[in-house]
Design a protein around this motif. Structure first.
Motif, short mmCIF file in Angstrom:
data_model
loop_
_atom_site.label_atom_id
_atom_site.label_comp_id
_atom_site.label_asym_id
_atom_site.label_seq_id
_atom_site.Cartn_x
_atom_site.Cartn_y
_atom_site.Cartn_z
N UNK A 274 0.83 -1.21 0.00
CA UNK A 274 0.00 0.00 0.00
C UNK A 274 0.86 1.26 0.00
N UNK A 275 1.99 1.22 0.72
CA UNK A 275 2.87 2.39 0.79
C UNK A 275 3.77 2.51 -0.43
N UNK A 276 4.08 1.39 -1.08
CA UNK A 276 4.98 1.41 -2.23
C UNK A 276 4.40 0.53 -3.34
N UNK A 277 3.31 0.98 -4.00
CA UNK A 277 2.60 0.14 -4.97
C UNK A 277 3.22 0.19 -6.37
N UNK A 278 4.47 -0.24 -6.47
CA UNK A 278 5.20 -0.13 -7.72
C UNK A 278 5.21 -1.44 -8.50
N UNK A 279 5.61 -2.53 -7.86
CA UNK A 279 5.72 -3.82 -8.54
C UNK A 279 4.49 -4.70 -8.25
N UNK A 280 3.32 -4.19 -8.59
CA UNK A 280 2.10 -4.95 -8.36
C UNK A 280 2.04 -6.13 -9.33
N UNK A 281 1.42 -7.20 -8.88
CA UNK A 281 1.33 -8.41 -9.71
C UNK A 281 -0.06 -9.00 -9.60
N UNK A 282 -0.56 -9.51 -10.71
CA UNK A 282 -1.87 -10.18 -10.69
C UNK A 282 -1.79 -11.46 -9.87
N UNK A 283 -0.65 -12.16 -9.98
CA UNK A 283 -0.40 -13.35 -9.17
C UNK A 283 0.97 -13.18 -8.52
N UNK A 284 1.00 -12.98 -7.22
CA UNK A 284 2.27 -12.84 -6.51
C UNK A 284 2.87 -14.22 -6.27
N UNK A 285 4.20 -14.30 -6.09
CA UNK A 285 4.82 -15.60 -5.79
C UNK A 285 4.19 -16.23 -4.55
N UNK A 286 3.98 -17.52 -4.62
CA UNK A 286 3.40 -18.26 -3.48
C UNK A 286 4.51 -18.63 -2.51
N UNK A 412 -1.10 -11.85 -18.58
CA UNK A 412 -0.15 -12.89 -18.18
C UNK A 412 1.29 -12.47 -18.47
N UNK A 413 1.51 -11.77 -19.56
CA UNK A 413 2.88 -11.30 -19.84
C UNK A 413 3.33 -10.31 -18.78
N UNK A 414 2.45 -9.41 -18.36
CA UNK A 414 2.81 -8.46 -17.30
C UNK A 414 3.05 -9.20 -15.98
N UNK A 415 2.28 -10.24 -15.71
CA UNK A 415 2.44 -11.00 -14.47
C UNK A 415 3.77 -11.73 -14.43
N UNK A 416 4.19 -12.27 -15.57
CA UNK A 416 5.46 -13.00 -15.63
C UNK A 416 6.64 -12.07 -15.35
#
Length: 618
Positions: A274-286, A412-416
């Motif tokens: 929330x404080x640094x919303x730069x590298x947002x991902x649709x699917x974050x690493x599990x 999906x390309x952005x998520x990768x």
């Protein structure tokens, strides 16, 4: 600044943040929720939406609203995205008024930041998450009616007024205000049952306003019906998630300590993003699941320390941190891992999980920033400049982030890029590429087929390195190899898919097709039979078995099974296929009597599927 001007600035900022929204399209899950949802096409859809199992999740109000949108916009995504944005913008305005009624300092900056925050883009630009925007709109309306009713009962006429002397001891909330608040709460629950956090958030707001249980227990009595209705609805949704949706199995078999670790890491994850919303991902690493490794122990310790500090501050007359923490915890609790939810197969965190929980985080951040600015300077222009700078940055980030939702391939390309080792985004991208390869094959563009199949194979090779990879990784890998003419390797890949999902009809059908391509008709018939008998097996798969039996020289068996199928099926649409198979059986019988057993080659050129398409990824 006047309230009208503040409202206008908020709406304009929200519109600027989502200026790229018209380019957004349909992405993951939008097919099951909207474009391929039979309930939305049915004239009786609003009634069917109330029957459990008829829709992907039991949100009857949401799917009734979707039914209406389908009547207005069909499958054109633009209208859907505009409605989603309007719900988000409306929720931002109502949130501002609610925070004013709660007498939260910095109510307008909080609402403004929430309206343009990049983390919210996942809920606004993804049509499926209309359940978030609609439920948040209704939650804010419910809270606003509650606090307006409380203010009216206490003699307050405008937001921010203090109650009349002694009013807190005697006043509660009017019947009309209570009924309106309850109606909006039920609407919110019918869109998404995580709205069950609202009663806890209302009580936290009451505490901030100065209410104490010892002064007026009628507030508790008025809020109990919200809890009594909301909790069973939430539990029913959890049951549907673990039975109908499929949130069960080894991926969800965590012990108590691993769940505490997962929850602690998640609680710390969202404030940082929330404080640094730069590298947002649709699917974050599990995260890897461990009972209590060093990272997990540190996360648990930090959460316990923050909770203890918040409680200590509350005991010394500063309850703000504790109340924000309680609201944040109540809003995010359904996604912390104590309740099984389907997306945890891929990641334990997601931006859309924090759509509501982002509000208390922003309240805390704005309060901290205001205090810091007050220490630095008494000139209010410094605070205004800082707010303008942050809002401008958020607007730009949100506009860019929204472009990722143009289609599934772009998403999906952005998520990768942000999650290069994740098996799920790579496998879903491979499924998209395979669809494009099959289209190219129908056009006769062999060069495009090879290029697309090679790229899809590369993505699934990376995905297969993940121990949590689903069977679809190997199924899609097999399809890539088939399109490249590598039938033997394709068979090995589909056998891996069958090991992971032995009762899935599509993978058995896929194996049958490969065996048929290889000229092994007897084995192909057996695999087609396994597919037809498996859960999800189809009439077409049984027809494929009949065809393989005929090609294997077993015309008598093929004719007998075909006759049995013809007796079971009275569908006129199936008659051409049945007649075609009868002709094939006759030809094979004549050929066998004239030329002897089949001399089909071991390997044939690749062909197109004859019935169902292979799985398209999770």
């Amino acid at each position: 600044m006047s309230a009208a001007r503040q409202a206008l600035i908020l709406l304009l900022a929200c519109a600027a943040a989502y200026a790229t929204l018209p380019w957004a399209g349909w992405v993951w899950d939008d097919d099951s929720y909207v474009t391929m949802n039979a309930v939305l096409r049915d004239p009786g859809g609003p009634w069917r939406a109330w029957i459990p199992g008829e829709t992907p999740q039991y949100y009857p109000v949401l799917f009734s609203a979707f039914w209406l949108e389908f009547r207005l916009f069909g499958t054109d995504p633009l209208g859907w995205h505009i409605v989603n944005w309007a719900a988000h913008a409306g929720a931002s305005l109502l949130l501002w008024r609610v925070l004013l009624r709660m007498r939260v300092p910095g109510a307008w900056p909080v609402a403004l930041l929430w309206a343009v925050h990049p983390m919210c883009s996942e809920s606004v630009a993804w049509v499926t998450e209309g359940k978030n925007t609609f439920s948040m709109l209704a939650m804010c309306a419910s809270a606003l009616m509650w606090f307006r009713g409380r203010d009216a009962a206490e003699g307050c006429h405008r937001a921010g007024d203090l109650p009349a002397r002694g009013a807190e001891r005697t006043a509660c909330v009017g019947v009309a205000a209570w009924a309106g608040s309850m109606a909006c709460f039920l609407f919110a629950m019918g869109c998404k049952t995580t709205s069950v956090a609202l009663p806890a958030m209302i009580l936290a707001g009451e505490w901030w306003r100065g209410w104490r249980p010892a002064q007026d227990r009628r507030v508790i009595a008025a809020i109990v019906p919200f809890i009594a209705v909301g909790v069973p609805m939430g539990l029913f949704t959890a049951w549907v998630e673990s039975t109908h949706v499929g949130a069960f199995g080894p991926e969800f078999a965590h012990g108590a300590m691993p769940r505490i670790v997962i929850a602690s890491r998640a609680l710390l994850f969202y404030p940082w993003v929330a404080l640094w919303p730069v590298d947002l991902s649709f699917i974050y690493p599990r995260w890897p699941i461990a009972p209590l490794d060093a990272t997990g122990a540190a996360a648990v310790a930090i959460v316990v320390t923050i909770a203890a500090a918040a409680a200590a501050r509350a005991r010394h007359g500063a309850p703000g941190l504790l109340l924000c923490a309680l609201c944040y915890g109540a809003a995010i609790f359904p996604a912390l891992g104590f309740i099984n939810v389907w997306p945890h197969r891929y990641s334990f965190v997601a931006d859309h999980f924090a759509y509501v929980a982002l509000v208390p985080l922003l309240v805390l951040a704005v309060a901290s920033a205001r205090a810091a600015v007050a220490r630095l300077s008494r000139d209010t222009r410094l605070g205004h400049a800082m707010l303008a700078a942050v809002v401008t940055g958020f607007v730009a980030l949100t506009a860019v982030r929204t472009l990722d939702y143009r289609n599934e391939e772009s998403l999906w390309r952005a998520t990768i890029v942000t999650n290069p080792s994740g098996w799920m985004p790579r496998d879903n991208l491979a499924a998209v590429l395979l669809g494009q390869a099959r289209d190219a094959a129908r056009r006769g563009d062999a060069e495009a087929v090879a290029a697309l199949a090679h790229e899809a194979l590369e993505h699934d090779m990376v995905a297969a390195e993940d121990a949590n990879a689903d069977f679809t990784v190997y199924s899609n890998m097999s399809e890539s190899l088939r399109l490249l003419g590598r039938v033997g390797e394709a068979l090995a890949a589909v056998d891996m898919a069958i090991l992971k999902a032995p009762r899935h009809a599509d993978v058995h059908w896929q194996r049958g097709r490969l065996l048929e391509i290889a000229g092994q008709f007897e084995l192909a018939a057996a695999s087609y039979g396994d597919a037809a008998r498996a859960p999800g097996g189809s009439f077409e798969m049984a027809l494929d078995r009949v065809r393989a039996l005929a090609k294997a020289g077993r015309s008598v068996d093929a004719a007998r099974e075909l006759d049995a199928m013809a007796l079971r099926s009275r569908d006129p649409a199936a008659q051409p296929a049945l007649q075609e198979l009868r002709a094939l059986i006759e030809r094979e019988r004549e050929r066998a009597s004239e030329a002897g057993p089949s001399t089909a080659p071991t390997i044939r050129p690749t062909g197109s599927p004859t019935s169902a398409a292979p799985p398209a990824g999770p």
